[in-house]
Design a protein around this motif. Structure first.
Motif, PDB file in Angstrom:
ATOM      1  N   PRO A 307       1.044  -1.280  -0.003  1.00 53.73           N
ATOM      2  CA  PRO A 307      -0.023   0.279   0.275  1.00 53.73           C
ATOM      3  C   PRO A 307       1.188   0.996   0.384  1.00 53.73           C
ATOM      4  O   PRO A 307       0.570   2.291  -0.612  1.00 53.73           O
ATOM      5  CB  PRO A 307      -0.568  -0.253   1.061  1.00 53.73           C
ATOM      6  N   ARG A 308       2.044   1.695   0.918  1.00 54.08           N
ATOM      7  CA  ARG A 308       2.788   2.466   1.210  1.00 54.08           C
ATOM      8  C   ARG A 308       3.608   2.632  -0.954  1.00 54.08           C
ATOM      9  O   ARG A 308       3.531   3.361  -0.932  1.00 54.08           O
ATOM     10  CB  ARG A 308       3.966   1.970   1.219  1.00 54.08           C
ATOM     11  N   TYR A 309       3.938   0.916  -1.602  1.00 56.12           N
ATOM     12  CA  TYR A 309       4.265   1.156  -2.851  1.00 56.12           C
ATOM     13  C   TYR A 309       3.082   1.937  -3.694  1.00 56.12           C
ATOM     14  O   TYR A 309       3.757   3.101  -4.756  1.00 56.12           O
ATOM     15  CB  TYR A 309       4.887   0.065  -3.271  1.00 56.12           C
ATOM     16  N   LEU A 310       2.213   1.944  -3.962  1.00 55.33           N
ATOM     17  CA  LEU A 310       1.079   2.911  -4.605  1.00 55.33           C
ATOM     18  C   LEU A 310       0.668   3.860  -4.049  1.00 55.33           C
ATOM     19  O   LEU A 310       0.728   4.970  -4.919  1.00 55.33           O
ATOM     20  CB  LEU A 310       0.003   1.316  -4.182  1.00 55.33           C
ATOM     21  N   ALA A 311       0.890   4.065  -2.842  1.00 57.94           N
ATOM     22  CA  ALA A 311       0.331   5.377  -2.387  1.00 57.94           C
ATOM     23  C   ALA A 311       1.811   6.465  -3.168  1.00 57.94           C
ATOM     24  O   ALA A 311       1.794   7.570  -3.718  1.00 57.94           O
ATOM     25  CB  ALA A 311       0.311   5.960  -1.013  1.00 57.94           C
ATOM     26  N   ALA A 312       3.119   6.244  -2.879  1.00 53.43           N
ATOM     27  CA  ALA A 312       4.304   6.957  -3.511  1.00 53.43           C
ATOM     28  C   ALA A 312       4.334   6.721  -5.072  1.00 53.43           C
ATOM     29  O   ALA A 312       4.922   8.188  -5.728  1.00 53.43           O
ATOM     30  CB  ALA A 312       5.976   6.618  -3.647  1.00 53.43           C
ATOM     31  N   THR A 313       3.982   5.371  -5.922  1.00 54.06           N
ATOM     32  CA  THR A 313       4.048   5.502  -7.491  1.00 54.06           C
ATOM     33  C   THR A 313       2.580   5.975  -8.570  1.00 54.06           C
ATOM     34  O   THR A 313       2.527   6.100  -9.214  1.00 54.06           O
ATOM     35  CB  THR A 313       4.534   4.044  -7.546  1.00 54.06           C
ATOM     36  N   ARG A 314       1.647   5.965  -7.249  1.00 59.15           N
ATOM     37  CA  ARG A 314       0.284   6.369  -7.809  1.00 59.15           C
ATOM     38  C   ARG A 314      -0.167   7.346  -7.235  1.00 59.15           C
ATOM     39  O   ARG A 314      -1.674   7.101  -6.209  1.00 59.15           O
ATOM     40  CB  ARG A 314      -0.163   5.006  -8.096  1.00 59.15           C
TER      41      ARG A 314
END
Length: 511
Positions: A307-314
């Motif tokens: 979820p953190r990755y999605l928030a940062a990349t999208r």
């Protein structure tokens, strides 16, 4: 006969030992409750070393029932041989000492002599369980002053014992485990049992072992503070620790019951340490246009790496996370730097129940990464669960999940068969040997990533994304996947033996 100090008692007639009804009820109630507390807490103590599986639960329950049966039988038999009053103090006191020593002994054995763990674990349940279960027949003997009231006394004390067991179960599961460390529960219970022994000793003036047992309880408490295997936090479900990465200052590993569940870079959420997370990111990045915000639901939270990755990349992505362990939720907020501005709605709830609350067609992405010990919770693996996931996905939605299996990969094959019953397009990502694309190599097992959708997935783009992250993983689909799945049967709510299908692996492996 004149000069006799008492009248003779006919053989087989109960003796009057003068134990009052209230004292009898307290002893039976308390000892029965204590047996269930020991049983439930033993599961928590053993989970980091044996896994929180059906087999572990069955073993602990079986040992506890053996202890109850043994204690009831031997307690009644011995009470017919000697004065029952002489048995109560030792039964309570010795069981209390063993209970207080259990956390330190089990954790030390697991770390230093793991081959002995099952034997020691069995003894730490059998000994106090049998001694405490002996209390009911002993007290029954003390209360039987007339054969005419046998049914009343036995029935009443049996009911009181059952009530005590119920209270012990509910109190432990709903109150104690959520508020106290496991070691604190057992040391506190041991202290109460030794205090009970002292009170019985004071009333009977027949036994003087309390001082020695008190020292044992104190020693158990002190040993627990230095025994290996301690936790930073004991949650409702896990022994949890957050471990700093010595090679990366902002890196943190969330360890649950001895397993590395998540790696989080608190400064750089795009850094993905675990290979399976890189595979999931590759699948999602290939399935949706770069930078497009998504509406996602995550079954299982852990350290919220993805979820953190999605928030940062999208930017603009909204992630709803169902994490059953409220303690893990707190760890994310207090120790892993989760910001309320990250677009992540983290809820302490069961994933299957969380799915039911979602509207049909409301999600672009569902990610499955929930584990109970070494296995995916069975109720998140079935055709019925997959049908609910399909319901909440929109027409172009994607389901992607992390699986762990070893050996014959029977569970992974069954899960792929389950997804094939529900979705039009299914693919499997993993090491070539594990997914049948390298017949010359022996599959070692480990992590696999399965993806499913009702629209075709761009397999070439997915493979390019996997190669770019240097995972070495490949994709199996179509005839290759059908051949790999073989005759595996889909899992259903009526039949999902996940723990039995899983092959064992080293509990120190990471997820």
């Amino acid at each position: 006969m004149t000069g006799s100090s008492s009248s003779p008692v006919a053989e087989g007639t109960p003796g009057n030992y003068g134990l009052g009804p209230r004292a009898a009820a307290v002893l039976v109630f308390g000892s029965s409750a204590a047996v269930l507390v020991v049983e439930i807490v033993a599961l928590r103590l053993l989970a980091p070393y044996l896994g929180l599986t059906l087999e572990t639960s069955t073993m602990v329950i079986g040992i506890a029932l053996t202890a109850i049966a043994t204690g009831s039988w031997l307690g009644g038999r011995i009470a017919d041989q000697v004065n029952p009053r002489r048995l109560l103090g030792p039964a309570l006191g010795v069981s209390g000492a063993v209970v207080a020593l259990t956390p330190a002994v089990l954790r030390t054995t697991a770390e230093w002599a793991p081959a002995m763990l099952l034997l020691i674990a069995s003894l730490t349940i059998l000994v106090p369980g049998a001694l405490l279960s002996a209390v009911t027949p002993i007290v029954t003997k003390l209360r039987l002053t007339s054969l005419a009231e046998t049914g009343t006394v036995v029935g009443r004390l049996s009911g009181v014992g059952t009530l005590g067991a119920i209270v012990g179960t509910v109190l432990t599961g709903f109150v104690l485990v959520s508020r106290l460390p496991v070691s604190g529960i057992l040391i506190g219970l041991g202290t109460l049992l030794v205090v009970g022994s002292a009170l019985v000793e004071w009333r009977t003036r027949r036994w003087s072992g309390t001082p020695a047992l008190t020292l044992v309880v104190v020693a158990g408490g002190l040993a627990t503070t230095v025994a290996p295997g301690g936790c930073d936090t004991e949650t409702k479900y896990h022994c949890a620790r957050v471990v700093a990465d010595p090679d990366r200052g902002s890196g943190r590993t969330l360890v649950l019951d001895g397993l590395r569940h998540s790696y989080v870079d608190m400064d750089d959420p795009t850094f993905l340490e675990f290979e399976y997370v890189r595979a999931i990111a590759s699948v999602v990045d290939a399935a949706f246009p770069e930078g497009q915000p998504l509406v996602a639901h995550h079954l299982g939270g852990g350290g919220l790496t993805f979820p953190r990755y999605l928030a940062a990349t999208r930017p603009g992505t909204r992630s709803l996370v169902s994490e059953i362990d409220s303690g893990v939720v707190r760890i994310n907020r207090d120790q892993l730097g989760l910001s309320s501005r990250a677009g992540i709605d983290l809820r302490a709830e069961d994933g299957r129940l969380g799915l039911r609350r979602l509207d049909a067609g409301s999600r672009d992405l569902v990610v499955g990464d929930a584990f109970g010990g070494v296995s995916v919770p069975w109720h998140l693996t079935t055709v019925e669960a997959m049908t609910d996931i399909r319901r909440v996905l929109n027409e172009d939605g994607l389901y992607v999940a992390n699986l762990i299996d070893h050996g014959g990969l029977a569970f992974a094959r069954a899960e792929v068969a389950t997804l094939s019953e529900t979705f039009d397009h299914v693919a499997l990502v993993g090491e070539p040997a594990a997914i049948g694309l390298d017949p010359t190599a022996t599959p070692a097992g480990g992590n696999l990533v399965v993806l499913a959708s009702n629209r075709p997935v761009d397999l070439r783009a997915t493979q390019e994304a996997l190669d770019a992250r240097q995972t070495g993983w490949k994709i199996a689909t179509g005839d290759d996947l059908t051949s790999w799945t073989g005759d595996a049967q889909p899992l259903t709510d009526d039949y999902a033996p996940v723990d039995q299908l899983l092959q064992p692996y080293s509990p120190r492996s990471s997820q």
